[in-house]
Scaffold this motif. Structure first.
Motif, PDB file in Angstrom:
ATOM      1  N   UNK A  27      -1.846   8.322  15.230  1.00 19.46           N
ATOM      2  CA  UNK A  27      -2.269   9.308  16.228  1.00 19.46           C
ATOM      3  C   UNK A  27      -2.987  10.504  15.593  1.00 19.46           C
ATOM      4  N   UNK A  28      -3.503  10.308  14.360  1.00 17.42           N
ATOM      5  CA  UNK A  28      -4.326  11.348  13.737  1.00 17.42           C
ATOM      6  C   UNK A  28      -5.796  10.967  13.889  1.00 17.42           C
ATOM      7  N   UNK A  29      -6.648  11.932  13.623  1.00 13.77           N
ATOM      8  CA  UNK A  29      -8.096  11.722  13.741  1.00 13.77           C
ATOM      9  C   UNK A  29      -8.770  12.113  12.442  1.00 13.77           C
ATOM     10  N   UNK A  30      -9.717  11.300  11.997  1.00 15.58           N
ATOM     11  CA  UNK A  30     -10.427  11.550  10.753  1.00 15.58           C
ATOM     12  C   UNK A  30     -11.908  11.786  11.017  1.00 15.58           C
ATOM     13  N   UNK A  31     -12.485  12.690  10.254  1.00 18.72           N
ATOM     14  CA  UNK A  31     -13.934  12.874  10.241  1.00 18.72           C
ATOM     15  C   UNK A  31     -14.462  12.209   8.975  1.00 18.72           C
ATOM     16  N   UNK A  32     -15.331  11.236   9.158  1.00 24.10           N
ATOM     17  CA  UNK A  32     -15.829  10.407   8.058  1.00 24.10           C
ATOM     18  C   UNK A  32     -17.342  10.557   7.984  1.00 24.10           C
ATOM     19  N   UNK A  62      -8.393   1.053  10.399  1.00 21.67           N
ATOM     20  CA  UNK A  62      -7.786   2.264  10.963  1.00 21.67           C
ATOM     21  C   UNK A  62      -7.142   2.092  12.339  1.00 21.67           C
ATOM     22  N   UNK A  63      -7.790   1.422  13.301  1.00 23.09           N
ATOM     23  CA  UNK A  63      -7.175   1.340  14.636  1.00 23.09           C
ATOM     24  C   UNK A  63      -5.796   0.699  14.652  1.00 23.09           C
ATOM     25  N   UNK A  64      -5.554  -0.255  13.764  1.00 23.59           N
ATOM     26  CA  UNK A  64      -4.234  -0.904  13.747  1.00 23.59           C
ATOM     27  C   UNK A  64      -3.129   0.063  13.330  1.00 23.59           C
ATOM     28  N   UNK A  65      -3.526   1.181  12.735  1.00 26.49           N
ATOM     29  CA  UNK A  65      -2.565   2.239  12.385  1.00 26.49           C
ATOM     30  C   UNK A  65      -2.643   3.409  13.367  1.00 26.49           C
ATOM     31  N   UNK A  66      -3.338   3.174  14.477  1.00 21.31           N
ATOM     32  CA  UNK A  66      -3.501   4.190  15.531  1.00 21.31           C
ATOM     33  C   UNK A  66      -4.158   5.454  14.983  1.00 21.31           C
ATOM     34  N   UNK A  67      -5.148   5.241  14.121  1.00 20.11           N
ATOM     35  CA  UNK A  67      -5.939   6.343  13.581  1.00 20.11           C
ATOM     36  C   UNK A  67      -7.332   6.257  14.184  1.00 20.11           C
ATOM     37  N   UNK A  68      -7.787   7.329  14.793  1.00 24.62           N
ATOM     38  CA  UNK A  68      -9.135   7.374  15.336  1.00 24.62           C
ATOM     39  C   UNK A  68     -10.046   8.109  14.352  1.00 24.62           C
ATOM     40  N   UNK A  69     -11.342   7.930  14.523  1.00 21.78           N
ATOM     41  CA  UNK A  69     -12.265   8.600  13.610  1.00 21.78           C
ATOM     42  C   UNK A  69     -13.629   8.760  14.250  1.00 21.78           C
ATOM     43  N   UNK A  70     -14.353   9.759  13.774  1.00 17.04           N
ATOM     44  CA  UNK A  70     -15.769   9.865  14.098  1.00 17.04           C
ATOM     45  C   UNK A  70     -16.550   9.710  12.800  1.00 17.04           C
ATOM     46  N   UNK A  71     -17.748   9.145  12.917  1.00 16.08           N
ATOM     47  CA  UNK A  71     -18.552   8.803  11.748  1.00 16.08           C
ATOM     48  C   UNK A  71     -19.858   9.586  11.809  1.00 16.08           C
ATOM     49  N   UNK A  72     -20.041  10.496  10.869  1.00 17.93           N
ATOM     50  CA  UNK A  72     -21.253  11.309  10.810  1.00 17.93           C
ATOM     51  C   UNK A  72     -22.175  10.780   9.728  1.00 17.93           C
ATOM     52  N   UNK A  73     -23.411  10.495  10.107  1.00 19.20           N
ATOM     53  CA  UNK A  73     -24.422  10.099   9.134  1.00 19.20           C
ATOM     54  C   UNK A  73     -25.245  11.330   8.793  1.00 19.20           C
ATOM     55  N   UNK A  74     -25.273  11.677   7.530  1.00 16.47           N
ATOM     56  CA  UNK A  74     -25.973  12.886   7.092  1.00 16.47           C
ATOM     57  C   UNK A  74     -26.624  12.601   5.755  1.00 16.47           C
ATOM     58  N   UNK A  75     -27.250  13.606   5.181  1.00 17.10           N
ATOM     59  CA  UNK A  75     -27.706  13.449   3.807  1.00 17.10           C
ATOM     60  C   UNK A  75     -26.471  13.291   2.914  1.00 17.10           C
ATOM     61  N   UNK A  76     -26.642  12.595   1.806  1.00 15.05           N
ATOM     62  CA  UNK A  76     -25.503  12.364   0.919  1.00 15.05           C
ATOM     63  C   UNK A  76     -24.985  13.680   0.348  1.00 15.05           C
ATOM     64  N   UNK A  77     -25.886  14.608   0.038  1.00 17.51           N
ATOM     65  CA  UNK A  77     -25.455  15.897  -0.499  1.00 17.51           C
ATOM     66  C   UNK A  77     -24.622  16.672   0.524  1.00 17.51           C
ATOM     67  N   UNK A  78     -24.999  16.593   1.806  1.00 13.33           N
ATOM     68  CA  UNK A  78     -24.224  17.272   2.854  1.00 13.33           C
ATOM     69  C   UNK A  78     -22.867  16.602   3.043  1.00 13.33           C
ATOM     70  N   UNK A  79     -22.841  15.293   2.940  1.00 16.27           N
ATOM     71  CA  UNK A  79     -21.576  14.551   3.042  1.00 16.27           C
ATOM     72  C   UNK A  79     -20.616  14.985   1.934  1.00 16.27           C
ATOM     73  N   UNK A  80     -21.124  15.064   0.712  1.00 19.01           N
ATOM     74  CA  UNK A  80     -20.282  15.474  -0.411  1.00 19.01           C
ATOM     75  C   UNK A  80     -19.826  16.920  -0.274  1.00 19.01           C
ATOM     76  N   UNK A  81     -20.740  17.779   0.142  1.00 17.37           N
ATOM     77  CA  UNK A  81     -20.397  19.191   0.321  1.00 17.37           C
ATOM     78  C   UNK A  81     -19.315  19.347   1.387  1.00 17.37           C
TER      79      UNK A  81
END
Length: 245
Positions: A27-32, A62-81
Motif C-alpha cells: 500500500x505504498x507508492x513509488x516514484x520511478x 510491484x503490484x503483487x506486493x500491493x505497491x503502486x508507482x508512477x513512471x517519469x521519463x526524463x533526461x538521465x541527468x534529471x533522473x539521477x539528480x
C-alpha cells in the motif's frame, strides 16, 4: 514468577522491530524514473505512453506486493539528480559506478547489453584494428552526455551529444572517429522506430574481450525503506538474469 529477559533477546527484538519488513511496503507508492532518450527496447515513450522491458518488469514485481508507482521519463541527468534528492525512489536501467553508489543502493542485475562502437566506413575502409577496448584510445571517441562509460576503460570520452541522433550526426560530420553504443540499443531503435543507423556509410562492431554490461535498478538512499525495497526487487529480478538479453 520472574520473567527472564536475556540481553541478546532484547537486541533481536529491537532490531526486528526497527526494520520494516518487505510486507510493510504494501500500500505504498513509488516514484520511478528512466531515461527518455534512446534506450529502446528497455524504456521509451510511444503515443505518450511509457513502454519497454523495464515497465514490464516493474508491473510483474510491484503490484503483487500491493505497491503502486508512477513512471517519469526524463533526461538521465534529471533522473539521477531527483534520485539523489529523494524525489525519485528508483531509477531503472543503470550501470554501476562508485560515484552513483554514494547516493543509491544497487539491485541485482536483470539484463545485459553488448558494448559496441560505430565508425564511418568512408574514413576507415578496412575497419579499425581493435582487439580490446583500450585500443579505442587511439581515436577520438564520443558518447552521450550523462551516460556512464567507465566500463569501456577509456581515458577520454567526449560527451557533448544528448541523444543517439545527435551522436550519429557528430560521427557523420567527422567530429568523432568512433561513437560508443550497445548492439541491443541500436537494434531496438531500428525495430521500434524504423531508424537504421547502420547503412552505407556506418558500421557497428562489438568490442572484443569486453564482457556484456549488466544493468541494475538503483534505489535512492534517501528512501526510508531502501533496504527492504532492495530485497523485494532482488527477489523479483533474479528470474530475468540471462546473458542472452
Amino acid at each position: 514468577m520472574k520473567l527472564l529477559i536475556y540481553p541478546w533477546l532484547i537486541l533481536v527484538l529491537f532490531s526486528t522491530n526497527a526494520l520494516a519488513k518487505p510486507s510493510e511496503l504494501s500500500d505504498t507508492h513509488l516514484s520511478i524514473c528512466g531515461d527518455s532518450i534512446d534506450w529502446e527496447p528497455y524504456t521509451y515513450v510511444q503515443d505518450e505512453e511509457v513502454k519497454g522491458f523495464d515497465l514490464d518488469v516493474l508491473n510483474e514485481i510491484l503490484p503483487k506486493h500491493r505497491i503502486t508507482f508512477d513512471f517519469t521519463m526524463s533526461s538521465w541527468s534529471r533522473c539521477l539528480k531527483g534520485g539523489r534528492a529523494g524525489d525519485f525512489q528508483v531509477a531503472v536501467s543503470a550501470t554501476y559506478s562508485d560515484e552513483r553508489a554514494k547516493h543509491f543502493l544497487y539491485t541485482t542485475w536483470y539484463y545485459a547489453t553488448t558494448p559496441s562502437y560505430l565508425y564511418r566506413k568512408s574514413e576507415f575502409k578496412n575497419g579499425l584494428k581493435i582487439t580490446q577496448g583500450s585500443d579505442l584510445n587511439a581515436y577520438k571517441v564520443c558518447g552521450i552526455h550523462g551516460y556512464n562509460y567507465s566500463d569501456f576503460g577509456l581515458t577520454k570520452v567526449h560527451q557533448n551529444a544528448h541523444s543517439m541522433h545527435e551522436l550519429v550526426k557528430e560521427l557523420n560530420e567527422g567530429k568523432c572517429d568512433v561513437i560508443l553504443a550497445w548492439k541491443e540499443i541500436v537494434a531496438g531503435i531500428k525495430s521500434i522506430w524504423g531508424i537504421d543507423y547502420i547503412g552505407e556509410n556506418l558500421a557497428i562492431e562489438v568490442i572484443p574481450k569486453m564482457p556484456k554490461h549488466k544493468f541494475h535498478m538503483m534505489i535512492s538512499k534517501k528512501y526510508k525503506y531502501k533496504e527492504q525495497l532492495k530485497d523485494l526487487l532482488d527477489q523479483g529480478l533474479k528470474k530475468y538474469q540471462t546473458e542472452s538479453f
